[in-house]
Design a protein around this motif. Structure first.
Motif, PDB file in Angstrom:
ATOM      1  N   ALA A 145       0.644  -0.815   0.106  1.00 52.30           N
ATOM      2  CA  ALA A 145       0.025   0.229  -0.213  1.00 52.30           C
ATOM      3  C   ALA A 145       0.374   1.235   0.158  1.00 52.30           C
ATOM      4  O   ALA A 145       1.901   1.179   0.232  1.00 52.30           O
ATOM      5  CB  ALA A 145      -1.044   0.327   1.315  1.00 52.30           C
ATOM      6  N   HIS A 182      -0.315   4.410   1.084  1.00 53.65           N
ATOM      7  CA  HIS A 182      -1.167   5.771   1.355  1.00 53.65           C
ATOM      8  C   HIS A 182      -0.160   5.423   2.705  1.00 53.65           C
ATOM      9  O   HIS A 182       0.628   5.057   2.790  1.00 53.65           O
ATOM     10  CB  HIS A 182      -2.236   4.636   1.606  1.00 53.65           C
ATOM     11  N   SER A 183      -0.938   6.536   3.980  1.00 51.16           N
ATOM     12  CA  SER A 183       0.250   6.981   4.875  1.00 51.16           C
ATOM     13  C   SER A 183       0.168   6.269   6.237  1.00 51.16           C
ATOM     14  O   SER A 183      -0.818   4.991   5.960  1.00 51.16           O
ATOM     15  CB  SER A 183      -0.692   8.502   5.248  1.00 51.16           C
ATOM     16  N   CYS A 240      -0.564   6.534   8.904  1.00 52.27           N
ATOM     17  CA  CYS A 240      -1.938   7.002   9.472  1.00 52.27           C
ATOM     18  C   CYS A 240      -2.371   5.373   9.506  1.00 52.27           C
ATOM     19  O   CYS A 240      -2.779   4.841  10.564  1.00 52.27           O
ATOM     20  CB  CYS A 240      -2.225   7.938   9.440  1.00 52.27           C
ATOM     21  N   VAL A 241      -2.719   5.267   8.432  1.00 52.54           N
ATOM     22  CA  VAL A 241      -3.752   4.179   8.367  1.00 52.54           C
ATOM     23  C   VAL A 241      -3.280   2.749   9.054  1.00 52.54           C
ATOM     24  O   VAL A 241      -4.094   2.292   9.271  1.00 52.54           O
ATOM     25  CB  VAL A 241      -3.868   3.718   6.388  1.00 52.54           C
ATOM     26  N   LYS A 257      -3.890   3.755  12.492  1.00 53.33           N
ATOM     27  CA  LYS A 257      -5.074   3.275  13.235  1.00 53.33           C
ATOM     28  C   LYS A 257      -5.802   2.043  12.562  1.00 53.33           C
ATOM     29  O   LYS A 257      -6.419   1.127  13.504  1.00 53.33           O
ATOM     30  CB  LYS A 257      -6.355   3.821  11.864  1.00 53.33           C
ATOM     31  N   LEU A 258      -5.541   0.898  12.107  1.00 54.12           N
ATOM     32  CA  LEU A 258      -5.032  -0.768  11.928  1.00 54.12           C
ATOM     33  C   LEU A 258      -4.753  -1.302  13.073  1.00 54.12           C
ATOM     34  O   LEU A 258      -5.673  -2.352  13.676  1.00 54.12           O
ATOM     35  CB  LEU A 258      -4.241  -0.712  11.104  1.00 54.12           C
ATOM     36  N   LYS A 259      -2.789  -0.482  13.355  1.00 49.26           N
ATOM     37  CA  LYS A 259      -3.323  -1.457  15.071  1.00 49.26           C
ATOM     38  C   LYS A 259      -3.605  -0.937  16.208  1.00 49.26           C
ATOM     39  O   LYS A 259      -3.346  -1.492  17.208  1.00 49.26           O
ATOM     40  CB  LYS A 259      -1.252  -1.132  14.637  1.00 49.26           C
ATOM     41  N   GLY A 260      -5.040   0.268  16.076  1.00 45.91           N
ATOM     42  CA  GLY A 260      -5.148   1.013  17.331  1.00 45.91           C
ATOM     43  C   GLY A 260      -4.078   1.668  18.114  1.00 45.91           C
ATOM     44  O   GLY A 260      -4.336   1.919  19.496  1.00 45.91           O
ATOM     45  N   VAL A 313      -2.478   5.255  19.360  1.00 48.52           N
ATOM     46  CA  VAL A 313      -3.026   6.832  19.513  1.00 48.52           C
ATOM     47  C   VAL A 313      -2.109   7.524  19.229  1.00 48.52           C
ATOM     48  O   VAL A 313      -1.230   7.402  19.249  1.00 48.52           O
ATOM     49  CB  VAL A 313      -3.462   6.358  21.116  1.00 48.52           C
ATOM     50  N   CYS A 314      -2.918   8.503  18.208  1.00 46.61           N
ATOM     51  CA  CYS A 314      -1.824   8.986  17.762  1.00 46.61           C
ATOM     52  C   CYS A 314      -1.007  10.029  18.850  1.00 46.61           C
ATOM     53  O   CYS A 314      -1.493  10.959  19.274  1.00 46.61           O
ATOM     54  CB  CYS A 314      -3.306  10.170  16.600  1.00 46.61           C
ATOM     55  N   PRO A 371       1.621  11.322   8.623  1.00 47.86           N
ATOM     56  CA  PRO A 371       1.193  11.802   7.416  1.00 47.86           C
ATOM     57  C   PRO A 371       0.909  12.227   6.112  1.00 47.86           C
ATOM     58  O   PRO A 371       0.740  11.777   5.034  1.00 47.86           O
ATOM     59  CB  PRO A 371      -0.163  12.909   8.219  1.00 47.86           C
ATOM     60  N   ILE A 372       2.892  12.307   5.955  1.00 49.03           N
ATOM     61  CA  ILE A 372       3.154  12.271   4.659  1.00 49.03           C
ATOM     62  C   ILE A 372       3.877  11.301   3.705  1.00 49.03           C
ATOM     63  O   ILE A 372       4.399  11.127   3.271  1.00 49.03           O
ATOM     64  CB  ILE A 372       3.253  13.954   4.430  1.00 49.03           C
ATOM     65  N   MET A 424       4.028   9.436   0.930  1.00 49.32           N
ATOM     66  CA  MET A 424       3.544   8.500   0.424  1.00 49.32           C
ATOM     67  C   MET A 424       3.022   8.786  -0.990  1.00 49.32           C
ATOM     68  O   MET A 424       3.417  10.347  -1.364  1.00 49.32           O
ATOM     69  CB  MET A 424       2.382   8.642   1.691  1.00 49.32           C
ATOM     70  N   GLU A 425       1.439   8.897  -1.154  1.00 48.99           N
ATOM     71  CA  GLU A 425       1.175   8.826  -3.144  1.00 48.99           C
ATOM     72  C   GLU A 425       0.830   9.564  -3.472  1.00 48.99           C
ATOM     73  O   GLU A 425       1.317  10.614  -4.421  1.00 48.99           O
ATOM     74  CB  GLU A 425      -0.007   7.524  -2.588  1.00 48.99           C
ATOM     75  N   GLU A 455     -11.373   5.925  19.268  1.00 49.20           N
ATOM     76  CA  GLU A 455     -12.177   5.312  18.594  1.00 49.20           C
ATOM     77  C   GLU A 455     -13.127   4.889  19.173  1.00 49.20           C
ATOM     78  O   GLU A 455     -13.590   4.641  20.069  1.00 49.20           O
ATOM     79  CB  GLU A 455     -10.965   3.955  18.067  1.00 49.20           C
ATOM     80  N   ARG A 503     -14.299  -0.941  15.543  1.00 45.29           N
ATOM     81  CA  ARG A 503     -12.865  -1.879  16.460  1.00 45.29           C
ATOM     82  C   ARG A 503     -13.411  -3.596  16.500  1.00 45.29           C
ATOM     83  O   ARG A 503     -13.806  -4.965  15.550  1.00 45.29           O
ATOM     84  CB  ARG A 503     -11.968  -2.052  16.670  1.00 45.29           C
ATOM     85  N   PRO A 530     -10.566  -4.537  12.094  1.00 43.85           N
ATOM     86  CA  PRO A 530      -9.416  -4.018  10.795  1.00 43.85           C
ATOM     87  C   PRO A 530      -9.280  -5.365  10.001  1.00 43.85           C
ATOM     88  O   PRO A 530      -8.596  -4.681   8.644  1.00 43.85           O
ATOM     89  CB  PRO A 530      -8.488  -3.679  11.957  1.00 43.85           C
ATOM     90  N   CYS A 573      -4.375  11.801   4.878  1.00 46.11           N
ATOM     91  CA  CYS A 573      -4.012  10.671   5.598  1.00 46.11           C
ATOM     92  C   CYS A 573      -4.847   9.685   5.403  1.00 46.11           C
ATOM     93  O   CYS A 573      -4.453   8.622   6.668  1.00 46.11           O
ATOM     94  CB  CYS A 573      -3.345  10.918   6.424  1.00 46.11           C
ATOM     95  N   ASN A 601      -6.864  10.015   8.336  1.00 48.01           N
ATOM     96  CA  ASN A 601      -7.591   9.907   9.824  1.00 48.01           C
ATOM     97  C   ASN A 601      -9.092   9.970  10.489  1.00 48.01           C
ATOM     98  O   ASN A 601      -9.368   8.752  10.986  1.00 48.01           O
ATOM     99  CB  ASN A 601      -6.751  10.547  10.451  1.00 48.01           C
ATOM    100  N   LEU A 642     -10.669   6.881   9.359  1.00 46.17           N
ATOM    101  CA  LEU A 642     -10.311   5.762  10.019  1.00 46.17           C
ATOM    102  C   LEU A 642     -10.964   5.862  11.805  1.00 46.17           C
ATOM    103  O   LEU A 642     -11.435   4.583  12.654  1.00 46.17           O
ATOM    104  CB  LEU A 642      -9.708   4.911  10.190  1.00 46.17           C
ATOM    105  N   TRP A 681      -9.080  14.424  15.575  1.00 44.40           N
ATOM    106  CA  TRP A 681      -7.670  12.908  15.586  1.00 44.40           C
ATOM    107  C   TRP A 681      -7.398  13.272  13.780  1.00 44.40           C
ATOM    108  O   TRP A 681      -6.251  13.327  13.477  1.00 44.40           O
ATOM    109  CB  TRP A 681      -7.969  12.073  15.176  1.00 44.40           C
TER     110      TRP A 681
END
Lengths: 257, 372
Positions: free
Chosen positions: A161, A163-164, A166-167, A170-173, A175-176, A188-189, A212-213, B79, B83, B88, B267, B269, B272, B352
């Motif tokens: 992939a 993409h950023s 960030c994805v 978020k998949l991993k859960g 916290v930003c 993000p970039i 990223m793309e 979130e 989930r 995910p 991005c 966010n 998601l 976020w």
């Protein structure tokens, strides 16, 4: 039984870390050796089989006139050419020279500057020859390398992939870290692939996988400056392993001086 | 089924969580991790964010201490409960090559039942929206169905509004209206800390009967009403939804889309963290010798190029086109497609967004500068 494809691994200006990722595939190494004929891989064996090669994996950037010629020869003997790592895909950390005067470096660093024969820039392989696929990262992710090789062997598109990061967070859960901690993060970039390694340990992303793309570096740059990152600090963040990748380079040049 | 309500002491609430665990539920509720109140698997009352709250602004979230021992004294975490049901990544099937063909090795395993602890009104509306898309539409998502089936929901009527909350505008909160077995309102009377419980299902009544509880007094009901009224008056944001579908359809060429594209990082966010965004992609993977294959579904976003990729390229190559697609789908075409708004006013996309793009501000800007 199908003929085993011939695999070659080539090194240009680099630290060898990416091709070591191949040897680092300990659990999968036997399966790999079973699936391909490792025909040219000097890091692993001094035995070299002649080309042409079905799959060439190229590490490193072009920094000398000789290498600019050698990559053309590699291209000539390769059916599929895949570049791996930040050096091969963006010029690497050594592309920091692109922003400065190499002649000056040479005169300061080396006792006998006249022995050094180098180009003024460090550039990606794709700037010299056509490339079938670019796998990013400093270093690359070994699971992604196996995915690319597996995709090649099975005649399918690699699941890599663009993409950023960030994805991946978020998949991993995760916290930003930028929003919740105020930590400047290039995620993000930055191109996904590492599995959001640094943010998973509460660090901002260092951008090892390059842009990223569709990177909007100017917007993230403004957010960093608003969060009290100095212009000089911003330039330093963007100028690491992928300093010469277009989106990072342009944004760093806007804040220079 | 009673509807007047009962009262649980703090200890009674702890007993309720124990009873749910005894019945084999995996408890998913709020807990403090990595500088935020996240929803995760919890063991019981000790894992809840006692005495914690948060400050939310656009692009900013910080934990703060409260002066009381509230267990749910915060607004919404990074979130939603998305989930728990819309996972995910999901392995759809695995296969092995055999005699020039292939055999499918296994199917999705049975999922342990989940009990959501402290689901807010906005989150419940979001679950109802995802049910409509993934469960009640023509194409049922089997993985979603397996996780969603038999879930027990303990709702919580919000006692605190966040700086980016706007559920009142979207008509989704702060009081839970449906989609739960039990709904709690956290009450304080000096040192006396208790919960008013509204029972909404036979399953809820059955489990409540097993834990010590009291009958609700009129004063408890009044106090609970004041809590949600107070929360409703504290909304950090508002969004004028008057004719919003027509407004957005009329303004697909508004210059504001260029303005937001200049800030948007693409991005992903916002999508998601959104409790209703349901997009996923499917990836086929093989091992090196091509003997085994697996099909994996994972979260995707309309902000990635691949999401709109058809032969030859992406349909929405520009960030402008992707932001416009997201916002107009969420607030306008969602209504045509599913009969409700796709936005529940939880404010997560506002908090976020790393550069603090605010959906309420974008809509207001389009509304106030509409031509003609």
């Amino acid at each position: 039984m199908r003929r085993k494809p011939k695999l070659a691994v080539w090194k240009f200006a680099s630290c060898d870390g990416c091709q070591l990722s191949l040897l680092d595939c300990e659990d999968e190494l036997l399966a790999l050796a079973g699936a391909v004929r490792i025909a040219h891989f000097i890091e692993a064996s001094s035995k070299r089989l002649k080309g042409p090669y079905d799959l060439s994996i190229v590490e490193g950037s072009i920094t000398t006139a000789a290498d600019a010629e050698r990559i053309r020869e590699v291209r000539r003997v390769s059916k599929v050419l895949v570049t791996i790592g930040a050096c091969a895909t963006a010029g690497g950390i050594q592309a920091l020279r692109n922003f400065r005067d190499v002649a000056e470096f040479r005169s300061i660093v080396y006792a006998k500057p006249e022995y050094i024969d180098t180009l003024a820039t460090s550039t990606a392989i794709a700037e010299h020859v056509p490339v079938e696929f670019e796998l990013r990262g400093c270093p690359i992710d070994k699971r992604q390398l196996l995915e690319v090789i597996g995709a090649f062997l099975n005649g399918r598109k690699p699941n890599v992939a663009s993409h950023s990061v960030c994805v991946e967070c978020k998949l991993k859960g995760n916290v930003c870290v930028m929003v919740a901690h105020g930590t400047p993060c290039l995620g993000p970039i930055t191109h996904a692939g590492c599995g959001a390694l640094c943010p998973s340990y509460a660090r901002g992303c260092y951008g090892c996988f390059g842009p990223m793309e569709t990177p909007n570096a100017a917007s993230l740059g403004r957010a960093f400056l608003a969060a009290n990152v100095s212009p000089r600090g911003l330039v330093r963040m963007l100028r690491t392993f992928n300093a010469n990748a277009e989106a990072f380079r342009k944004e760093s040049e806007r804040h220079e001086g | 089924m009673e509807n007047e309500g009962v009262v649980l002491s703090r200890e009674g609430f702890a007993a309720l969580l124990r009873a749910l665990r005894e019945d084999g539920y995996r408890l998913v509720g709020p807990t403090v991790r990595d500088g935020a109140i996240v929803y995760d698997t919890i063991g019981g009352i000790a894992d809840l964010p006692e005495g914690w709250t948060e400050v939310q602004e656009r692009g900013r979230y910080r934990l703060e201490r409260r002066t009381d021992r509230a267990l749910f004294g915060f607004a919404v975490g990074p979130e939603s409960f998305k989930r728990s049901f819309f996972a995910p990544t999901v392995s759809l099937w695995r296969a092995r090559r055999k005699d020039g063909s292939f055999v499918v090795l296994d199917r999705a395993a049975e999922m342990p039942r989940v009990a959501l602890i402290g689901a807010r009104a906005c989150d419940l509306h979001a679950i109802a929206i995802q049910d409509r898309v993934l469960l009640e539409g023509p194409a049922v998502d089997p993985s979603y169905a397996a996780r969603r089936r038999g879930a027990f929901v303990v709702a919580l009527n919000c006692g605190t509004a966040g700086g980016t909350c706007f559920c009142v505008s979207m008509g989704t909160g702060p009081k839970a209206a449906s989609g739960f077995d039990l709904a709690l309102t956290e009450l304080f009377d000096g040192e006396d800390h208790r919960f008013l419980v509204q029972v909404a299902s036979p399953e809820g009544a059955a489990i409540l009967a097993r834990v010590p509880h009291g009958e609700a007094q009129k004063t408890d009901l009044e106090a609970a009403e004041r809590v949600v009224q107070n929360t409703a008056s504290q909304m950090g944001r508002s969004l004028d939804t008057t004719g919003i579908k027509e407004l957005l359809y009329r303004n697909l060429d508004h210059p504001r889309w260029d303005d937001v594209a200049d800030r948007c990082l693409a991005c992903a966010n916002c999508t998601l963290v959104c409790p209703t965004c349901f997009c996923s992609t499917v990836e086929d993977v093989t091992d090196l010798d091509g003997e085994h294959a697996e099909r994996v579904q994972r979260w995707d976003s309309c902000f990635t190029l691949d999401h709109s990729y058809v032969h030859g390229g992406s349909v929405r190559p520009s960030t402008k086109s992707r932001y416009r697609q997201w916002l107009t789908h969420k607030l306008a075409s969602w209504i045509d497609q599913f009969g409700t708004s796709g936005c529940v006013g939880c404010g997560r996309c506002v908090t976020w967004c790393p550069v603090g793009i605010d959906i309420t501000e974008e809509v207001a800007a389009i509304r106030s500068t509409e031509k003609g």
